[in-house]
Each structure stands twice: as C-alpha cells, then as structure tokens.
Motif scaffolding. Structure first.
Motif, PDB file in Angstrom:
ATOM      1  N   TRP A 203     113.595 -59.027 -45.382  1.00 26.15           N
ATOM      2  CA  TRP A 203     113.458 -58.352 -47.047  1.00 26.15           C
ATOM      3  C   TRP A 203     114.595 -58.764 -47.439  1.00 26.15           C
ATOM      4  O   TRP A 203     114.603 -59.437 -48.968  1.00 26.15           O
ATOM      5  N   VAL A 207     115.052 -60.848 -51.667  1.00 24.71           N
ATOM      6  CA  VAL A 207     115.144 -59.583 -52.419  1.00 24.71           C
ATOM      7  C   VAL A 207     117.378 -61.157 -52.901  1.00 24.71           C
ATOM      8  O   VAL A 207     117.116 -61.469 -53.934  1.00 24.71           O
ATOM      9  N   THR A 247     113.447 -48.385 -50.705  1.00 24.95           N
ATOM     10  CA  THR A 247     113.144 -49.600 -51.840  1.00 24.95           C
ATOM     11  C   THR A 247     112.650 -50.261 -51.492  1.00 24.95           C
ATOM     12  O   THR A 247     111.584 -51.338 -51.279  1.00 24.95           O
ATOM     13  N   TYR A 248     112.809 -50.750 -49.709  1.00 23.76           N
ATOM     14  CA  TYR A 248     112.272 -51.305 -49.537  1.00 23.76           C
ATOM     15  C   TYR A 248     110.941 -51.105 -48.893  1.00 23.76           C
ATOM     16  O   TYR A 248     109.872 -51.777 -48.716  1.00 23.76           O
ATOM     17  N   LYS A 250     108.842 -49.525 -50.895  1.00 27.21           N
ATOM     18  CA  LYS A 250     107.922 -49.499 -51.597  1.00 27.21           C
ATOM     19  C   LYS A 250     108.043 -50.785 -51.881  1.00 27.21           C
ATOM     20  O   LYS A 250     106.214 -51.590 -52.422  1.00 27.21           O
ATOM     21  N   ASP A 251     108.861 -52.030 -52.104  1.00 27.52           N
ATOM     22  CA  ASP A 251     108.580 -53.752 -51.996  1.00 27.52           C
ATOM     23  C   ASP A 251     107.382 -54.124 -50.990  1.00 27.52           C
ATOM     24  O   ASP A 251     106.955 -55.152 -51.924  1.00 27.52           O
ATOM     25  N   THR A 254     104.166 -54.506 -52.388  1.00 27.30           N
ATOM     26  CA  THR A 254     103.910 -55.409 -52.646  1.00 27.30           C
ATOM     27  C   THR A 254     103.663 -56.725 -52.291  1.00 27.30           C
ATOM     28  O   THR A 254     102.703 -57.083 -52.534  1.00 27.30           O
ATOM     29  N   LYS A 255     104.547 -56.770 -51.397  1.00 26.17           N
ATOM     30  CA  LYS A 255     104.850 -58.514 -50.831  1.00 26.17           C
ATOM     31  C   LYS A 255     104.113 -58.293 -49.565  1.00 26.17           C
ATOM     32  O   LYS A 255     103.573 -59.551 -49.433  1.00 26.17           O
TER      33      LYS A 255
END
Length: 566
Positions: A203, A207, A247-248, A250-251, A254-255
C-alpha cells in the motif's frame, strides 16, 4: 466515509450480518464477507513440515465428499466414450485443484486438523495461530517469507457468496487507531499490521506511485515512467508510525471496494435478541443506535451480530476519590497528557528546569506509561514514576487484579528493535539515579489526590499534592503538576445487557481482554453464553490482542456462515 449505506434511517433495515466495530477486526471480516476468500498457494511452510503435510492432505482434489464424487465419476464414465471421458477428467482435475485449495468452505474437522499442534504468541486460539502461520510464515523468526494465502474475489470466482452486511463504527474506518498519537511507532512490525489482500508495504508503494502520478500530471511530463513500475518491490518490514497505519486502514476500505458496507459516525446503543414469536425466525437479533451528527435513530434486524469493538474504549481507574472529578490535572489518556504538556511548554518554556513546574506523576508499567515518560522528559519536564512490584496489585474499581508483571513487558522487548522502550526499562531498573528528570518509585501506590488541600488557592495553578504509600506502609506527600494514570483499558460493552457480564470465561466478572475475554467456540467464534444463536465475537474481545491474530477470527466466522448457507 459517513453513512455510506443507502438504508432509510426511518425504517427497520434487514441485513444478514451486522458488525459492531470498524477497526481492523471489522474491516477484515467485511473484506471476507464481500466475497474475498483465502486459498492455499500450495507452497510448503518453511519451518513446519507437519503443517505442510496437513495442508496438502486436506486441500487435495475432492477433499469434500470424496466418496460421493468418486461414485458420480464412475457412473458418468460408463456413459461416456473414451475421448469424452479423458477430456472431462482433465478439466475436473484442473478445477478440483483450485477448489481443493479453497479454505473458506472447510469443514470443522478440516479446520481442527489444520490448526492442531500449532504454537504462537496469541494465547492459543487455534484458528488465529493457523491463519497467522499462513499469512505471516516465519515472521517470529525474523524472516520475510511470502504469504501462503492467495485472496480471490467474487469477480475471479463467481461461485463465491457475498454476505449482505453492514459495519457500524463511531469514527472513520480503523477504529481506535484513528484516535491514537500518530507520531508514536507501532509495537508490531509493518507486516504484522497488514490486512488481507493488500500488504501495508505494498500500500505504501501504491500511495507513493499515486503521488508520483499526480505530480507527473501536474507537470505534464509525458516521458515519465509508469508509477506502478515495481509496485511489488516492498521494503523490509519495520515499525511504522501509528498515523501511517491509521491512514492505511481507512484507505484499505476504499481501495478494496468496501465503502458501501461501512456506516461510520454511529453509536450503537443496544444489541439484543428478538423475543417475539411473531417475527421472522431467521432475523433473531436487533441492533439499535443513532448517528453522531444528526442524532437520527436506526434499527437493524439481522440473522447474526459480530462484536468487534475492541478493548480500548474506556480507561482503567484506580477508584480513589477525586479521580474522575479532577480531570484538569488527573489524566487517563496519553493524547490528553501530551496536550497538557504542550500547554505547559507554551506557558513556562525552559523555566520548567528552574523548578517552576512540578513533576508529572506517571502511574503504570506498560507501554502507554513508557510513552508518557518519554513524552514528558522530551519536553524537559521531570517525571515521578510509580509502578507496582510483583507482589502488589492496583486497587481498581472492580477490585480485579491486573495480570501483568512490573518490568516484564519492557524487559523482553529487543533493544535493537525497541530502543526507546528498552531505555525506559533501564530507567525503571536503575531507579533514576543516572537519568535526569526521572525518579522511580517502585512499589508505591497512590492513595489520595488531596483535592481539599491548599493547592486550590495557590497562585501556581499547576501545583497539586498527592499522597503515596511506600512499600513499608509509610505515607509520603509529593507536589505534582499532572497525574497520568495509565494502567490499561477495558471495552465499552454498554450496548449489551449487563454490559456483557456473563459472556466472559469467568461469567460473574466483567469482560477483560487479558484476564476475562469473551468465551467463544474456538472454530466458529460463536459466543458460547449468548442467549440465542447468531452472536459472534472476534479481535481483542476474545483475547486476540494483536492485529496479526485477528485474521483467524474473521476467517472462522466466514467459514461458519458459509457452512450454514449450504
């Protein structure tokens, strides 16, 4: 990511599964319920030949219902000519290898066989150990071995079932990770923090590639190389800042396309079984709550509920007078402590060295207490550190003992990986003789906050007096600026009847992740003392206190749900 579900809040919403808690446990389970299933790669485990043998035996072609399939094959072969039969056998062999390595449809016998005899750090949950051995083989030996699991989606295998579900959480995906100090390094290595299907290190590379792509588009350089080049070239596993992990998580939602299952910014107020005989027997649980911002109520009726709220919602207290009412200088949270310390620095600056600022009293011997000591000394503020010895237990409100040793948590952390915690351990063992701004008070206990003394009239609002009891029973008074009581956390199960009391291994005690986790079936993760079928729990609530071990619980729940739907 607030209120991504399209449900009408004014009506009762029916779901197959409601997950309470949107931390790593809830995220992992949602990923699997969305049709992403684990497959064994077929590669041997480098250090466990017995596990490799069991994997190859239980995931051989036609593992399930061998006899039925064999009879079916013989009947079919009698009705086919030789060429047709040959082609069919070839196709079946290829398909069966893929199906045979599917772990999600494993029977209980198969899971018990695979997980038998495994050892690890999670406290002995069989599936937690199994999935950790497959997801992170040899990680405890310091080796970075590729995972033995492939995660395949509904798009890759249309036969995968998607379980209709919703994930409820107070804040953004990631749960408690979103409220931690983002600058503190994780205890676990980066790989241990990874969720299925997208390694944290991958990830990070992704990013970085996206940022390069944005920069390229902004500059308008058509000659730049593809930002996805070498996307799988992960850097070695290491400790990472908590903010990166938050952050990972949360993202990740989405991903991985899980947004539609998450309903964030909600407070769950009740999880209970349905007693009425007039309702649909399949939907036997009610989950009620409200939205944080609007206050709008919601109600879900579902076949099953999964408790995944973690155990860091509420801080442990000592239970002494004034502990709750003196919140301006008695603190139970590391983030609150750091905010107060920054205020002191802004007010006093380097004058703290001149004795204008009394010491911060830190109580506890765990990692949070160590973080508090480092944060305080880093700002040039003196520390008094109180921690119990092996024969002394804190008098918590519940009168339960905290099952930890005084220095063991820090002592056994390798100094090469955790130098800052090892330094605090040295300070505790030394007593503070050779360390400025630190004094150890081993075996002392806090007995009085002296809230009625003359400090209220002091011109220096930071000065307060506390009374400590020495190991010999003598009472001593100390002036302090802040009292930071950091002796662990407990789960908030107020949405359950009697706050979940009765669900633990010790039925008459409150649920505690260390001393009294929720009592579950080790394979299905069903709550054994639930009033009705369909209540599950995973993660820290059942004693799986590290992210690397939550995969077993999510997988066990998936496998059980699939077994009920066949």
């Amino acid at each position: 990511m607030q209120n991504n579900c399209d449900d009408d809040d004014n009506d009762v919403v029916y779901k197959d599964t409601v997950i309470v808690g949107n931390g790593p446990s809830g995220i992992s389970l949602s990923y699997m319920l969305a049709g992403n299933w684990p497959y064994y790669t077929g590669e041997p485990h480098p250090f466990n030949e017995m596990l490799t043998a069991r994997l190859h035996y239980t995931t051989r072609p036609f593992t399930n219902d061998d006899d039925v399939l064999e009879k079916s094959d013989k009947t079919t072969q009698n009705n086919l000519d030789e060429d047709t039969c040959s082609r069919r056998q070839s196709n079946v062999a290829n398909d069966s290898v893929i199906r045979g390595r599917d772990l999600a449809n494993s029977s209980r016998w198969k899971l018990e066989t695979l997980s038998s005899g495994l050892e690890g750090r999670s406290g002995g949950r069989p599936l937690s150990l199994l999935m950790d051995q497959l997801h992170n083989p040899c990680v405890d030996a310091g080796l970075d071995v590729p995972s033995l699991l492939d995660w395949k989606s509904k798009e890759q295998h249309p036969e995968h079932k998607i379980i209709d579900h919703v994930v409820l959480g107070k804040g953004q995906p990631g749960g408690a990770w979103q409220s931690m100090d983002p600058n503190v390094l994780t205890i676990s290595l980066s790989r241990w923090m990874s969720l299925p299907g997208l390694d944290l290190r991958q990830w990070e590379k992704l990013v970085e590639a996206e940022q390069v792509q944005k920069s390229t588009l902004a500059i308008g350089d058509p000659s730049s190389h593809s930002p996805r080049e070498k996307i799988n070239a992960c850097k070695p596993a290491s400790r990472v800042p908590v903010g990166t992990v938050a952050t990972y998580y949360k993202d990740y939602v989405t991903k991985q396309g899980l947004d539609k299952y998450f309903r964030c910014g909600t407070i769950v107020t009740s999880v209970r079984p349905i007693d009425s005989i007039d309702v649909n027997e399949d939907f036997r649980w009610i989950v009620e709550g409200y939205e944080n911002k609007t206050g709008k109520r919601f109600e879900y009726r579902c076949r099953r509920v999964v408790l995944a709220t973690g155990t860091t919602d509420l801080s442990n207290h000592l239970g002494i007078p004034g502990e709750r009412s003196q919140s301006s200088w008695v603190i139970h949270n590391l983030n609150d402590l750091e905010s107060r310390l920054d205020q002191f620095v802004n007010i006093y600056g380097e004058a703290a060295f001149d004795g204008l600022l009394d010491p911060v009293l830190v109580i506890g011997a765990g990692l949070s207490a160590a973080d508090a000591i480092m944060a305080t000394r880093f700002r040039g503020i003196p520390v008094l550190h109180v921690f119990r010895d092996a024969s002394n237990d804190w008098n918590k409100e519940s009168n339960d003992k905290i099952q930890t040793n005084n220095l063991d948590k820090l002592q056994w952390l390798p100094s090469s990986i955790y130098p800052e915690y090892h330094k605090v351990y040295e300070m505790m063992a030394d007593g503070g003789t050779n360390y400025p701004l630190y004094k150890s008070l081993s075996g002392y206990t806090l007995v009085d906050l002296n809230i009625n003394n003359d400090d209220r009239n002091s011109n220096q609002c930071n000065k307060h007096t506390v009374t400590l009891c020495a190991p010999n029973g003598q009472l001593q008074k100390f002036r302090v600026s802040i009292v930071a009581i950091l002796i662990g956390y407990k789960p908030d199960l107020s949405y359950l009847e009697n706050n979940g009391t009765g669900f633990g291994k010790i039925p008459d005690k409150p649920v505690d992740c260390k001393s009294n986790p929720i009592d579950i079936d080790d394979i299905t993760y069903e709550v054994l003392q639930a009033p009705k079928k369909g209540l599950y729990a995973l993660g820290p609530l059942v004693g799986d206190n590290f992210v690397r071990f939550i995969l077993g619980g999510a997988f066990g729940i998936l496998a059980h749900i699939l077994s009920l739907s066949t």
